[in-house]
Design a protein around this motif. Structure first.
Motif, PDB file in Angstrom:
ATOM      1  N   HIS A 127     -19.731 -42.064 -25.942  1.00 49.27           N
ATOM      2  CA  HIS A 127     -19.976 -40.625 -25.940  1.00 49.27           C
ATOM      3  C   HIS A 127     -18.925 -39.881 -25.128  1.00 49.27           C
TER       4      HIS A 127
ATOM      5  N   GLU B  24     -22.657 -35.756 -25.038  1.00 52.13           N
ATOM      6  CA  GLU B  24     -23.651 -35.642 -23.970  1.00 52.13           C
ATOM      7  C   GLU B  24     -23.378 -34.351 -23.205  1.00 52.13           C
TER       8      GLU B  24
ATOM      9  N   HIS C 122     -16.366 -36.387 -18.832  1.00 48.09           N
ATOM     10  CA  HIS C 122     -15.998 -37.798 -18.865  1.00 48.09           C
ATOM     11  C   HIS C 122     -15.989 -38.340 -20.290  1.00 48.09           C
TER      12      HIS C 122
ATOM     13  N   ALA D 248     -16.992 -41.905 -22.220  1.00 56.22           N
ATOM     14  CA  ALA D 248     -17.733 -43.147 -21.988  1.00 56.22           C
ATOM     15  C   ALA D 248     -17.381 -44.158 -23.074  1.00 56.22           C
TER      16      ALA D 248
ATOM     17  N   GLU E  46     -16.308 -43.618 -17.991  1.00 58.90           N
ATOM     18  CA  GLU E  46     -17.602 -44.270 -17.791  1.00 58.90           C
ATOM     19  C   GLU E  46     -17.656 -45.503 -18.682  1.00 58.90           C
TER      20      GLU E  46
HETATM   21 ZN    ZN Z   1     -22.041 -40.176 -19.846  1.00 58.55          ZN
END
Ligand code: ZN
Length: 136
Positions: A6, A53, A77, A79, A127
């Motif tokens: 994500h 997200e 971020h 991921a 992440e």
């Molecule tokens: Zn995340």
């Protein structure tokens, strides 16, 4: 790392951001979830097999609140999905990356997660996330 799981986007107001992304993506969030450990409220949109997200701070000392203070809303971020997060943490540390939490913590959407130090990754907050059900 297998794929982008994500992309995390920091928002001031989750409700307003949900409405915006609903219009933009022409789909509704499939879940909303508060992660107390991270002091965030999240919502998730599914796009193919990649998720967006949205992250809203739930406390002034939330990492998201700090990000919003410093940089304003926007991409927070990326991921990456990993099959074995402990193994991947070990591999990355051997490559010289600093891992912010060596013991994976609980993330939203049934994940175990760890973050890398952004100074080691071209200022992109990375992440790692492993599906929790993969390891009972
Ligand atoms: Zn995340």
């Amino acid at each position: 790392m297998k794929k982008i799981e994500h992309i995390g986007i920091a928002v001031h107001n989750l409700k307003a951001a949900n409405q915006l992304f609903e219009k933009l993506l022409n789909t509704k969030p499939y879940k909303e979830e508060t992660v107390d450990g991270e002091k965030v409220r999240t919502s998730f949109f599914m796009l193919g097999d990649v998720k967006i997200e949205l992250l809203e701070a739930t406390a002034p000392d939330s990492p998201i609140a700090k990000h919003l203070d410093k940089r304003g809303p926007g991409i927070h971020h990326i991921a990456f999905h990993v099959d074995d997060i402990n193994h991947e943490i070990e591999r990355l540390e051997q490559e010289g990356f600093r891992v912010l939490n060596k013991t994976p913590k609980d993330g939203a959407d049934n994940k175990r997660i760890a973050f890398l130090h952004p100074s080691d990754t071209g200022k992109v907050l990375v992440e790692l996330c492993e599906e929790k059900s993969a390891k009972p």
